[in-house]
Write a protein that holds these residues in place. Sequence first.
Motif, PDB file in Angstrom:
ATOM      1  N   GLY A  40       0.970  -1.176  -0.067  1.00  0.00           N
ATOM      2  CA  GLY A  40      -0.060  -0.098   0.147  1.00  0.00           C
ATOM      3  C   GLY A  40       0.810   1.194   0.048  1.00  0.00           C
ATOM      4  O   GLY A  40       0.861   2.094  -0.604  1.00  0.00           O
ATOM      5  N   ALA A  41       1.844   1.210   0.679  1.00  0.00           N
ATOM      6  CA  ALA A  41       2.802   2.286   0.919  1.00  0.00           C
ATOM      7  C   ALA A  41       3.404   2.669  -0.508  1.00  0.00           C
ATOM      8  O   ALA A  41       3.496   3.630  -0.950  1.00  0.00           O
ATOM      9  CB  ALA A  41       4.051   2.234   1.858  1.00  0.00           C
ATOM     10  N   LEU A  42       3.996   1.567  -1.110  1.00  0.00           N
ATOM     11  CA  LEU A  42       4.448   1.500  -2.530  1.00  0.00           C
ATOM     12  C   LEU A  42       3.661   2.161  -3.429  1.00  0.00           C
ATOM     13  O   LEU A  42       4.017   2.936  -4.417  1.00  0.00           O
ATOM     14  CB  LEU A  42       5.189   0.196  -2.940  1.00  0.00           C
ATOM     15  N   LEU A  43       2.385   1.746  -3.364  1.00  0.00           N
ATOM     16  CA  LEU A  43       1.268   2.114  -4.473  1.00  0.00           C
ATOM     17  C   LEU A  43       1.012   3.540  -4.405  1.00  0.00           C
ATOM     18  O   LEU A  43       0.476   4.362  -5.271  1.00  0.00           O
ATOM     19  CB  LEU A  43       0.028   1.266  -4.472  1.00  0.00           C
ATOM     20  N   LEU A  44       0.745   3.905  -2.920  1.00  0.00           N
ATOM     21  CA  LEU A  44       0.546   5.515  -2.627  1.00  0.00           C
ATOM     22  C   LEU A  44       1.543   6.574  -2.899  1.00  0.00           C
ATOM     23  O   LEU A  44       1.195   7.583  -2.901  1.00  0.00           O
ATOM     24  CB  LEU A  44      -0.249   5.438  -1.403  1.00  0.00           C
ATOM     25  N   SER A  45       2.882   6.072  -2.847  1.00  0.00           N
ATOM     26  CA  SER A  45       4.135   6.910  -2.615  1.00  0.00           C
ATOM     27  C   SER A  45       4.041   7.793  -3.889  1.00  0.00           C
ATOM     28  O   SER A  45       4.453   9.241  -3.963  1.00  0.00           O
ATOM     29  CB  SER A  45       5.403   6.383  -2.698  1.00  0.00           C
ATOM     30  N   PRO A  46       3.912   7.323  -5.240  1.00  0.00           N
ATOM     31  CA  PRO A  46       3.887   8.404  -6.414  1.00  0.00           C
ATOM     32  C   PRO A  46       2.667   9.412  -6.251  1.00  0.00           C
ATOM     33  O   PRO A  46       2.742  10.381  -6.593  1.00  0.00           O
ATOM     34  CB  PRO A  46       3.578   7.447  -7.703  1.00  0.00           C
ATOM     35  N   VAL A  47       1.716   9.003  -5.579  1.00  0.00           N
ATOM     36  CA  VAL A  47       0.644  10.139  -5.555  1.00  0.00           C
ATOM     37  C   VAL A  47       1.081  10.947  -4.528  1.00  0.00           C
ATOM     38  O   VAL A  47       0.871  12.232  -4.643  1.00  0.00           O
ATOM     39  CB  VAL A  47      -0.565   9.426  -5.216  1.00  0.00           C
ATOM     40  N   LEU A  48       1.527  10.632  -3.539  1.00  0.00           N
ATOM     41  CA  LEU A  48       2.020  11.616  -2.422  1.00  0.00           C
ATOM     42  C   LEU A  48       3.171  12.363  -3.053  1.00  0.00           C
ATOM     43  O   LEU A  48       3.225  13.681  -2.465  1.00  0.00           O
ATOM     44  CB  LEU A  48       2.524  10.745  -1.206  1.00  0.00           C
ATOM     45  N   LEU A  49       4.077  11.702  -3.532  1.00  0.00           N
ATOM     46  CA  LEU A  49       5.372  12.620  -4.031  1.00  0.00           C
ATOM     47  C   LEU A  49       4.797  13.700  -5.266  1.00  0.00           C
ATOM     48  O   LEU A  49       5.298  14.851  -5.151  1.00  0.00           O
ATOM     49  CB  LEU A  49       6.299  11.774  -4.619  1.00  0.00           C
ATOM     50  N   THR A  50       4.045  13.408  -6.032  1.00  0.00           N
ATOM     51  CA  THR A  50       3.452  14.365  -7.070  1.00  0.00           C
ATOM     52  C   THR A  50       2.648  15.661  -6.275  1.00  0.00           C
ATOM     53  O   THR A  50       2.547  16.758  -6.913  1.00  0.00           O
ATOM     54  CB  THR A  50       2.590  13.817  -8.102  1.00  0.00           C
ATOM     55  N   ALA A  51       1.852  15.265  -5.161  1.00  0.00           N
ATOM     56  CA  ALA A  51       1.275  16.208  -4.565  1.00  0.00           C
ATOM     57  C   ALA A  51       2.037  17.207  -3.616  1.00  0.00           C
ATOM     58  O   ALA A  51       1.745  18.188  -3.761  1.00  0.00           O
ATOM     59  CB  ALA A  51       0.268  15.441  -3.453  1.00  0.00           C
TER      60      ALA A  51
END
Length: 195
Positions: free
Chosen positions: A11-22
């Motif tokens: 879950g952390a790996l899948l969400l990290s791109p979304v969090l970084l682009t934010a």
Amino acid sequence: MNRALRAAAMGALLLSPVLLTACSAGQVSQTATQEQNIGNSADVGALSLRNLQLPYPTGGLYPSGSDARLVGSVASTAAGDDTLVSITGEAFDDVEVVDPSAEAAAADGATSDDLGLTVPADGVLHLSDGSGPAVTLLGLAEEFGVGQYVDVTFTFEEAGEVTVAVPVGIASRDLPRGEGFDFHHGEGEEAGGSE
């Protein structure tokens, strides 16, 4: 427990791109707010000098002793007219002003110390754009090219004096390029001649 850790890691790996682009959302790049240098500007009293420049010279260089047209505008927010009394500088000998709206006797003889150009109240005086007086800096003291500046002092009857570093403008159209230099031409001859 092992499955729970794997699921959390996934879950952390899948969400990290979304969090970084934010993290960069709403940021403005440096070049988004930069404008092309069309000329320099200055303010003195109720007057604003805008887009001052010397047009791109033929061949990219104003030779020493040559003349250069001064382009720009003077906008006024004053309630009354002002007068551009003189244009002076150490990098040129004199100024010639040809004002098509002036009387014939004065239209072709104004020098840097008796310009008498009216800046209308709450209006604009355009310089060398075809609708106002044509202003030429005579006898440049040295050669000037693109990216260099000529210090020009404007003196107004009411607003006072201001000195502006007026740049030599860039070409307004694409210029033809010369023939490219062959950096490897000489190497082939030397290599062939030494054998």
